[in-house]
Scaffold this active site. Sequence first.
Site, PDB file in Angstrom:
ATOM      1  CG  HIS A   1      -5.619  -2.133   0.071  1.00 17.73           C
ATOM      2  ND1 HIS A   1      -5.190  -1.743  -1.184  1.00 17.73           N
ATOM      3  CD2 HIS A   1      -4.890  -1.396   0.960  1.00 17.73           C
ATOM      4  CE1 HIS A   1      -4.260  -0.807  -1.064  1.00 17.73           C
ATOM      5  NE2 HIS A   1      -4.055  -0.582   0.226  1.00 17.73           N
TER       6      HIS A   1
ATOM      7  CG  ASP B   1      -7.324  -2.717  -3.556  1.00 19.97           C
ATOM      8  OD1 ASP B   1      -7.926  -2.094  -2.661  1.00 19.97           O
ATOM      9  OD2 ASP B   1      -6.084  -2.848  -3.575  1.00 19.97           O
TER      10      ASP B   1
ATOM     11  CB  SER C   1      -0.966  -0.058   1.189  1.00 20.91           C
ATOM     12  OG  SER C   1      -1.970   0.917   1.095  1.00 20.91           O
TER      13      SER C   1
END
Length: 267
Positions: free
Chosen positions: A245, A217, A95
């Site tokens: 995610h 996502d 991320s």
Amino acid sequence: MDIERRNNVVVTGNPRGRAVVLAHGFGCDQNMWRLTVPALEEDYRVVLFDYVGSGRSDLSAFSEDRYGSLDGYARDVVEVCEALDLRDAVFVGHSVSAMIGVLAGGMAPERFGALVMVAPSPRYIDDDGYRGGFSAEDIDELLASLESNYLGWSAAMAPMIMGNADRPELGEELKNSFCATDPDMAHVFARTTFLSDSRDDLKAVTVPTLILECTQDVIAPREVGAFVHQTIPGSKLVTLDATGHCPHLSAPEATNEAITDFLARLR
């Protein structure tokens, strides 16, 4: 300053292997990589750490001035690599950590020889000709909710971020991780994350790069993966058979296979 204590650095795996640095995302800690570490330990020197404000890091080292930008987190990564004397390491970032890895590589290129980006997003807010997945109003509301009731925000957002509604234990784990993070420090990291724009930084990446995206996502839609792939010359984009995610938790086998295949080709 004891950098290894500040960031709760843990080194495992093969001491003679190439270093692989695993970096967690917002609201998480190094424990989120526990299903990936076993796939790497035999061949690689695996480095885990917690960002200041997360996990078992030294909370007294937190500074809003330093961590009010992604550069502050990137400096932490560089300092960890310096403390361990890592060179030509592979940085694996989940991320927002994917972008932190890009910045760290720009600061100390001798320390990093390859990059793995797991569900990356260089900008979360939509822009002209760019879809990040959120409007500016969406992000304003998200941050306002987070800052007014962090525990409530965590309970509502964690299952949505994780996806996989048929496996509620995954969302529960992410919620517990969020709730274990100091709220004031989480507010700073959230603003730093969701208001960041690292699109131009991608153009400077020259090391071999693997981009992993999921089929669905809500945080990093597939248009983002395509943008990152198009912007980083020579990068490889893999769409995992996974949703949510956090594929390293929801689909560890597919995630680990993609990472280890990429690492093997670097030799």
